[in-house]
Design an enzyme around this catalytic site. Sequence first.
Site, PDB file in Angstrom:
ATOM      1  N   ASP A  90       8.491  -6.429   0.477  1.00 56.71           N
ATOM      2  CA  ASP A  90       7.664  -7.607   0.741  1.00 56.71           C
ATOM      3  C   ASP A  90       6.182  -7.236   0.846  1.00 56.71           C
ATOM      4  O   ASP A  90       5.818  -6.083   1.071  1.00 56.71           O
ATOM      5  CB  ASP A  90       8.078  -8.267   2.058  1.00 56.71           C
ATOM      6  CG  ASP A  90       9.459  -8.895   1.987  1.00 56.71           C
ATOM      7  OD1 ASP A  90      10.106  -8.786   0.939  1.00 56.71           O
ATOM      8  OD2 ASP A  90       9.881  -9.477   3.009  1.00 56.71           O
ATOM      9  N   ASP A  91       5.356  -8.271   0.720  1.00 62.12           N
ATOM     10  CA  ASP A  91       3.919  -8.241   1.057  1.00 62.12           C
ATOM     11  C   ASP A  91       3.039  -7.583   0.008  1.00 62.12           C
ATOM     12  O   ASP A  91       1.831  -7.451   0.224  1.00 62.12           O
ATOM     13  CB  ASP A  91       3.659  -7.558   2.415  1.00 62.12           C
ATOM     14  CG  ASP A  91       4.256  -8.320   3.570  1.00 62.12           C
ATOM     15  OD1 ASP A  91       4.715  -9.451   3.358  1.00 62.12           O
ATOM     16  OD2 ASP A  91       4.281  -7.775   4.693  1.00 62.12           O
ATOM     17  N   HIS A 141       6.903 -14.526  -2.295  1.00 59.03           N
ATOM     18  CA  HIS A 141       6.729 -14.352  -0.854  1.00 59.03           C
ATOM     19  C   HIS A 141       5.616 -15.271  -0.359  1.00 59.03           C
ATOM     20  O   HIS A 141       4.914 -14.952   0.598  1.00 59.03           O
ATOM     21  CB  HIS A 141       6.406 -12.893  -0.538  1.00 59.03           C
ATOM     22  CG  HIS A 141       6.693 -12.481   0.869  1.00 59.03           C
ATOM     23  ND1 HIS A 141       7.867 -12.779   1.522  1.00 59.03           N
ATOM     24  CD2 HIS A 141       5.942 -11.777   1.761  1.00 59.03           C
ATOM     25  CE1 HIS A 141       7.838 -12.270   2.746  1.00 59.03           C
ATOM     26  NE2 HIS A 141       6.667 -11.666   2.918  1.00 59.03           N
ATOM     27  N   HIS A 145       1.142 -15.694   2.400  1.00 61.22           N
ATOM     28  CA  HIS A 145       2.000 -15.170   3.471  1.00 61.22           C
ATOM     29  C   HIS A 145       2.097 -16.179   4.618  1.00 61.22           C
ATOM     30  O   HIS A 145       2.006 -15.843   5.803  1.00 61.22           O
ATOM     31  CB  HIS A 145       1.476 -13.828   3.987  1.00 61.22           C
ATOM     32  CG  HIS A 145       2.547 -12.998   4.653  1.00 61.22           C
ATOM     33  ND1 HIS A 145       2.824 -13.079   6.000  1.00 61.22           N
ATOM     34  CD2 HIS A 145       3.404 -12.078   4.156  1.00 61.22           C
ATOM     35  CE1 HIS A 145       3.795 -12.238   6.300  1.00 61.22           C
ATOM     36  NE2 HIS A 145       4.168 -11.609   5.194  1.00 61.22           N
ATOM     37  N   HIS A 242       8.752  -2.942   3.062  1.00 66.17           N
ATOM     38  CA  HIS A 242       7.438  -3.482   2.710  1.00 66.17           C
ATOM     39  C   HIS A 242       6.661  -2.482   1.862  1.00 66.17           C
ATOM     40  O   HIS A 242       6.661  -1.287   2.153  1.00 66.17           O
ATOM     41  CB  HIS A 242       6.624  -3.818   3.967  1.00 66.17           C
ATOM     42  CG  HIS A 242       7.220  -4.916   4.794  1.00 66.17           C
ATOM     43  ND1 HIS A 242       8.245  -4.694   5.705  1.00 66.17           N
ATOM     44  CD2 HIS A 242       6.948  -6.252   4.846  1.00 66.17           C
ATOM     45  CE1 HIS A 242       8.580  -5.849   6.273  1.00 66.17           C
ATOM     46  NE2 HIS A 242       7.810  -6.800   5.777  1.00 66.17           N
TER      47      HIS A 242
END
Length: 721
Positions: A90-91, A141, A145, A242
């Site tokens: 993620d991210d 995602h 965010h 991540h």
Amino acid sequence: MTARHVARRDPRAHWFLLVLGLALLLATLTAHGMVSGLGGGSGPAPDVTSASAAGGPPKSVSGGGPVLRLDQPEPVTRAMPARTVALTFDDGPDPRWTPQVLDVLRRHHVHATFFVVGARVNEHPDLVRRILAEGHEIGSHTFTHADLAAVPGWRRDLELSLTRKAVAAATGREVTLLRPPFSSVPSALDGPEYDALRAAAGVGHLAVLADRDTRDWQRPGVEAIVKAATPARGGGAVVLMHDGGGDRAQTVAALDRLVPDLTRRGYRFTTVSAGIGAPASMLPASAGSRLSGTALRWTQAGAGWVAAGMNLLLGIALVLGVARLAVQVVCAQRHVRRVRRRTGRRPTDHRPSGHRPEVRAPVSVIVPAYNEAANIAATVRSLVASAYPALEVIVVDDGSTDGTADIVERLRLRGVRVIRQANAGKPAALNTGIRAARAELLVLVDGDTVFQPDTVYRLVQGFADRSVGAISGNTKVANRRRLLGRWQHLEYVIGFNLDRRMYDVLECMPTIPGAIGAFRREVLMAVGGVPGDTLAEDTDLTMAVLRAGWRVVYEESAIAWTEAPSTLRQLWRQRYRWCYGTMQAMWKHRHALRESGAGGKLGRRGLPYLTIFQILLPLTAPAVDVFALYGLLFLPWSTLALAWFGLLLLQAATAGYALRLDRERLGPLWALPLQQVVYRQLMYLVVIQSAVTAVIGNRLRWHRMVRTGEAAALATAGRVR
């Protein structure tokens, strides 16, 4: 005063354009603020009890697999088969950590699923293309965010739509998988989060949570990450890690240990879609999606450039502002020392000078007057009461309709002459008085100005130096009891008079105020008298004197009390004329830039200073204020408050020093904060109006200020000393 200027209506369309431009700037900065400084991390640790108490999802979801299809009446969940691991990240994409994660995966021949943040896709589209080219899967995602459970529905839909467009522009594909920010395992879902996922399913998204949340964003250590990512008892798992949002060194190191370790134990690695046996999750994007995604990327890039430009502009403005204050204070101190050396007294000491020849030559005081009935009697009486041995007063009535000339004649004061002329404007009235004057030293005074008894004496003493052609006095605001008057009082003391000390030291005085100035007759004759082709005849005349090779100095002990505008409308008109006239004078005397002597000092010191601090910085001030509003929305308030109070304290210290130099009380300092947030805005709007008027070539009318007689009341009350 009035003048014979034919004018068109003042331009107004630019105000609409200004408001529109500032709104667009705020929107651009807001967009940048939303996509910059993005956070990261996953959701809270599982708490089935609290989720159930809050009306969470059905047990089939909270107790099911991490892949959720929620577009049907009954939810369907899927999980990874035994000994099958879907690594998810993620991210990202992150320019530092994503390549390192990809390198580890490639080295071990492993594919994974990357849930990307749309705003970061726009920043690093090449990384997204690399992810796809190396056989990995891409999911959404959100764009910024955002917590989908906490934002309104329109924002949720926008987050998902913008991310799809960003990925489409970068790769030509559209994503269908969704990993909501701050999510974790199914058992941690609460009611709002589940509702947000169902809404996302309605626009074609398949939700992907996790079986194993490594919580690597907390940087618990490599061992802890490896342990958290390892499936229990040979089961399959979707592992949440991540590749962006912070320092991911531990994640990279843990990944390099986890993959070979699980491979030796018989685990296989795959993407989420392949793991559950679903078709490829990424679909070909339409031309419209790719085009709108490209436009989105350029818009985001443009917002970043605008924010960077505003940061640079703000930095330059702060540096220039602080430098200006420093130069003003240093020059003021040098001016104080110079006055002491020259006269043997303090700058505002009232003792006579003993260090230079005394000037007692005859002086003619010229008072141009148009409808000055409120103050003219007090002005003339204060001049006649001057403690100067040889003085004549010439009042030039410029076609007044309120009996100004009659008032002066009824006074029957010795040494006072009245000349009447048809209305021709202030410059013409001054030139009439200059021609009629008998003395070689001339003092020009506005009809609303009151002198102290020693003002004329102190004003002309500088003429003991034969290189001095003109002298500026110290103008003070008489009507300072109300807030608007206090603001102008502070402006006169801090800005005008502190500036004049600096100009004196740097030998580039651009303006002798019309309220109080002294000139040699030969100087005025040499420059052709008072010019009438600009609306700031005092600035125009002063610049001409400098270019003629004469020195112009400042005598702070020669005090004149003047009546400042008492309403915002009158203030606007006065400053509009001043500002526009100053621009005219600067353009008229622009050739001073390449001259030598006193004219060159004006051209290379005074004109650049005026250009920067009187025109350019005020023109950028609205954008700086919008940037400050942006800061209130997206920056820590503590930082903004500290910066604002720091600048305010610096200004207050400078103001206090200026008030002390002028022997004024410090009481008006309480109005300084309001001056910075109200009065300053009015002044820069004046500059904008003046600049637009100058650019389109309009001619501005003279606007006469309605007098209230407060300068006269000051003299009557005995405050003039």
